[in-house]
Design a protein around this motif. Structure first.
Motif, PDB file in Angstrom:
ATOM      1  N   LYS A 283       0.825  -1.212   0.000  1.00 47.81           N
ATOM      2  CA  LYS A 283       0.000   0.000   0.000  1.00 47.81           C
ATOM      3  C   LYS A 283       0.854   1.256   0.000  1.00 47.81           C
ATOM      4  O   LYS A 283       0.517   2.258  -0.631  1.00 47.81           O
ATOM      5  CB  LYS A 283      -0.927  -0.004   1.222  1.00 47.81           C
ATOM      6  CG  LYS A 283      -1.733   1.280   1.404  1.00 47.81           C
ATOM      7  CD  LYS A 283      -2.583   1.234   2.658  1.00 47.81           C
ATOM      8  CE  LYS A 283      -3.309   2.549   2.876  1.00 47.81           C
ATOM      9  NZ  LYS A 283      -4.152   2.517   4.108  1.00 47.81           N
ATOM     10  N   HIS A 284       1.970   1.229   0.746  1.00 50.18           N
ATOM     11  CA  HIS A 284       2.801   2.420   0.910  1.00 50.18           C
ATOM     12  C   HIS A 284       4.062   2.418   0.051  1.00 50.18           C
ATOM     13  O   HIS A 284       4.865   3.351   0.145  1.00 50.18           O
ATOM     14  CB  HIS A 284       3.230   2.557   2.378  1.00 50.18           C
ATOM     15  CG  HIS A 284       2.106   2.775   3.335  1.00 50.18           C
ATOM     16  ND1 HIS A 284       1.178   3.773   3.189  1.00 50.18           N
ATOM     17  CD2 HIS A 284       1.771   2.108   4.478  1.00 50.18           C
ATOM     18  CE1 HIS A 284       0.311   3.724   4.183  1.00 50.18           C
ATOM     19  NE2 HIS A 284       0.649   2.718   4.983  1.00 50.18           N
ATOM     20  N   LEU A 285       4.243   1.383  -0.765  1.00 54.52           N
ATOM     21  CA  LEU A 285       5.525   1.218  -1.452  1.00 54.52           C
ATOM     22  C   LEU A 285       5.878   2.399  -2.345  1.00 54.52           C
ATOM     23  O   LEU A 285       6.997   2.938  -2.268  1.00 54.52           O
ATOM     24  CB  LEU A 285       5.523  -0.074  -2.275  1.00 54.52           C
ATOM     25  CG  LEU A 285       6.801  -0.379  -3.054  1.00 54.52           C
ATOM     26  CD1 LEU A 285       8.014  -0.419  -2.129  1.00 54.52           C
ATOM     27  CD2 LEU A 285       6.665  -1.699  -3.809  1.00 54.52           C
ATOM     28  N   ALA A 286       4.961   2.835  -3.196  1.00 46.68           N
ATOM     29  CA  ALA A 286       5.264   3.929  -4.129  1.00 46.68           C
ATOM     30  C   ALA A 286       5.592   5.214  -3.382  1.00 46.68           C
ATOM     31  O   ALA A 286       6.566   5.906  -3.716  1.00 46.68           O
ATOM     32  CB  ALA A 286       4.080   4.143  -5.077  1.00 46.68           C
ATOM     33  N   GLU A 287       4.816   5.538  -2.359  1.00 46.00           N
ATOM     34  CA  GLU A 287       5.059   6.761  -1.592  1.00 46.00           C
ATOM     35  C   GLU A 287       6.372   6.661  -0.822  1.00 46.00           C
ATOM     36  O   GLU A 287       7.112   7.649  -0.704  1.00 46.00           O
ATOM     37  CB  GLU A 287       3.902   7.007  -0.632  1.00 46.00           C
ATOM     38  CG  GLU A 287       4.001   8.327   0.131  1.00 46.00           C
ATOM     39  CD  GLU A 287       2.866   8.542   1.113  1.00 46.00           C
ATOM     40  OE1 GLU A 287       2.851   9.589   1.782  1.00 46.00           O
ATOM     41  OE2 GLU A 287       1.982   7.652   1.214  1.00 46.00           O
ATOM     42  N   ALA A 288       6.661   5.483  -0.293  1.00 43.55           N
ATOM     43  CA  ALA A 288       7.895   5.289   0.472  1.00 43.55           C
ATOM     44  C   ALA A 288       9.128   5.538  -0.384  1.00 43.55           C
ATOM     45  O   ALA A 288      10.100   6.156   0.070  1.00 43.55           O
ATOM     46  CB  ALA A 288       7.939   3.876   1.049  1.00 43.55           C
ATOM     47  N   ARG A 289       9.107   5.081  -1.611  1.00 42.41           N
ATOM     48  CA  ARG A 289      10.254   5.273  -2.509  1.00 42.41           C
ATOM     49  C   ARG A 289      10.566   6.758  -2.696  1.00 42.41           C
ATOM     50  O   ARG A 289      11.729   7.133  -2.896  1.00 42.41           O
ATOM     51  CB  ARG A 289       9.972   4.639  -3.864  1.00 42.41           C
ATOM     52  CG  ARG A 289       9.989   3.124  -3.865  1.00 42.41           C
ATOM     53  CD  ARG A 289       9.820   2.586  -5.281  1.00 42.41           C
ATOM     54  NE  ARG A 289       9.775   1.145  -5.346  1.00 42.41           N
ATOM     55  CZ  ARG A 289      10.844   0.348  -5.344  1.00 42.41           C
ATOM     56  NH1 ARG A 289      12.061   0.884  -5.277  1.00 42.41           N
ATOM     57  NH2 ARG A 289      10.714  -0.962  -5.419  1.00 42.41           N
ATOM     58  N   VAL A 290       9.544   7.586  -2.632  1.00 47.46           N
ATOM     59  CA  VAL A 290       9.725   9.023  -2.823  1.00 47.46           C
ATOM     60  C   VAL A 290      10.172   9.699  -1.531  1.00 47.46           C
ATOM     61  O   VAL A 290      11.013  10.607  -1.545  1.00 47.46           O
ATOM     62  CB  VAL A 290       8.414   9.662  -3.332  1.00 47.46           C
ATOM     63  CG1 VAL A 290       8.543  11.184  -3.406  1.00 47.46           C
ATOM     64  CG2 VAL A 290       8.035   9.093  -4.688  1.00 47.46           C
ATOM     65  N   LYS A 291       9.632   9.246  -0.394  1.00 43.97           N
ATOM     66  CA  LYS A 291       9.823   9.969   0.865  1.00 43.97           C
ATOM     67  C   LYS A 291      11.110   9.646   1.608  1.00 43.97           C
ATOM     68  O   LYS A 291      11.689  10.522   2.261  1.00 43.97           O
ATOM     69  CB  LYS A 291       8.626   9.701   1.797  1.00 43.97           C
ATOM     70  CG  LYS A 291       7.380  10.481   1.424  1.00 43.97           C
ATOM     71  CD  LYS A 291       6.411  10.544   2.599  1.00 43.97           C
ATOM     72  CE  LYS A 291       5.326  11.579   2.322  1.00 43.97           C
ATOM     73  NZ  LYS A 291       4.421  11.751   3.471  1.00 43.97           N
ATOM     74  N   ILE A 292      11.540   8.390   1.575  1.00 46.60           N
ATOM     75  CA  ILE A 292      12.678   8.031   2.410  1.00 46.60           C
ATOM     76  C   ILE A 292      14.000   8.230   1.675  1.00 46.60           C
ATOM     77  O   ILE A 292      14.041   8.223   0.445  1.00 46.60           O
ATOM     78  CB  ILE A 292      12.561   6.573   2.918  1.00 46.60           C
ATOM     79  CG1 ILE A 292      12.633   5.584   1.755  1.00 46.60           C
ATOM     80  CG2 ILE A 292      11.305   6.382   3.723  1.00 46.60           C
ATOM     81  CD1 ILE A 292      12.661   4.131   2.206  1.00 46.60           C
ATOM     82  N   PRO A 293      15.108   8.421   2.419  1.00 49.36           N
ATOM     83  CA  PRO A 293      16.425   8.582   1.774  1.00 49.36           C
ATOM     84  C   PRO A 293      16.802   7.350   0.954  1.00 49.36           C
ATOM     85  O   PRO A 293      16.369   6.224   1.247  1.00 49.36           O
ATOM     86  CB  PRO A 293      17.370   8.744   2.970  1.00 49.36           C
ATOM     87  CG  PRO A 293      16.514   9.187   4.102  1.00 49.36           C
ATOM     88  CD  PRO A 293      15.185   8.540   3.889  1.00 49.36           C
ATOM     89  N   ARG A 294      17.636   7.565  -0.045  1.00 51.50           N
ATOM     90  CA  ARG A 294      18.031   6.466  -0.931  1.00 51.50           C
ATOM     91  C   ARG A 294      18.835   5.391  -0.199  1.00 51.50           C
ATOM     92  O   ARG A 294      18.876   4.236  -0.649  1.00 51.50           O
ATOM     93  CB  ARG A 294      18.839   7.010  -2.106  1.00 51.50           C
ATOM     94  CG  ARG A 294      18.004   7.841  -3.088  1.00 51.50           C
ATOM     95  CD  ARG A 294      18.844   8.293  -4.276  1.00 51.50           C
ATOM     96  NE  ARG A 294      18.048   9.049  -5.240  1.00 51.50           N
ATOM     97  CZ  ARG A 294      17.328   8.504  -6.211  1.00 51.50           C
ATOM     98  NH1 ARG A 294      17.320   7.190  -6.344  1.00 51.50           N
ATOM     99  NH2 ARG A 294      16.637   9.244  -7.045  1.00 51.50           N
TER     100      ARG A 294
END
Length: 230
Positions: A132-143
């Motif tokens: 559910k949160h995967l796409a948003e997580a990729r954007v929000k968290i540091p690489r």
């Protein structure tokens, strides 16, 4: 079969007992008990993937990854005072690795405050979440953060492996220690600090007197002596 699937299967076996077809209309009517059962199924499904549902298998999974390591310690709800934050699970061995859980019932809003705190403290961090949160997580968290996806069957997929944090702040790490733990670090480093010293002064003395790699190593060693949360 996952716990959720087992619960739903159990409920499904009894779902339509008491239902009947209206002989005039041919429409299936459902008794109140069956309606309540269907409502329960919906509630189980909605509440299934919460923090507690993920945490227990996460701890088991992490223990399975370190079966022969007496050196690793798992601590739940690990607190960091400066900046103030708390991470769901910390794995302490030669390094400190943090695991922050974001379930289907969570949002990623608090990450804006948690990311700076965790990034000063942990050698590695992974976000443990669902698709559910995967796409948003990729954007929000540091690489350099990892991403671990929890599946309903209780398994985990490492979608992105964490990289090493190059910006550890030794002072932030030390402020997570008690005065007694700071005194232990000082003794191990061969530094004399008056017992009446305030915590701020103890941290400052250690940061100025001990090289950061050694200081972080000694801090981790005293953290490992803590009793894990139940």
């Amino acid at each position: 079969m996952s716990l959720v699937a087992a619960n739903l299967a159990s409920v499904s076996q009894h779902s339509f007992h008491g239902s009947q077809t209206n002989p005039c209309t041919g429409v299936l009517s459902v008794s109140s008990s069956v309606a309540n059962t269907l409502n329960l199924m919906t509630e189980i499904s909605a509440a299934a993937i919460n923090d507690a549902f993920i945490r227990a298998p996460l701890l088991q999974w992490l223990r399975a990854l370190h079966p022969d390591s007496l050196d690793a310690k798992l601590l739940e709800e690990f607190k960091m005072p400066r900046p103030s934050a708390r991470i769901d699970v910390a794995l302490v061995n030669g390094e400190m690795t943090g695991f922050e859980i974001k379930s289907d019932r969570d949002t990623l809003t608090r990450l804006s405050l948690q990311i700076p705190a965790f990034s000063k403290f942990f050698d590695h961090v992974s976000l443990v979440t669902t698709t559910k949160h995967l796409a948003e997580a990729r954007v929000k968290i540091p690489r350099w953060w990892g991403i671990i996806i929890f599946r309903e069957d209780g398994s985990f997929d490492v979608t992105r492996s964490p990289k090493r944090n190059t910006k550890i702040d030794a002072a932030s790490l030390l402020f997570a220690l008690s005065k007694a733990e700071l005194a232990s670090v000082a003794r191990a480093a061969g530094i004399s600090i008056p017992s009446a010293s305030k915590k701020d002064a103890m941290v400052e003395t250690l940061v100025l007197s001990v090289q950061q790699p050694l200081l972080c190593k000694l801090a981790r060693e005293v953290i490992k002596l803590r009793i894990p949360s139940a």
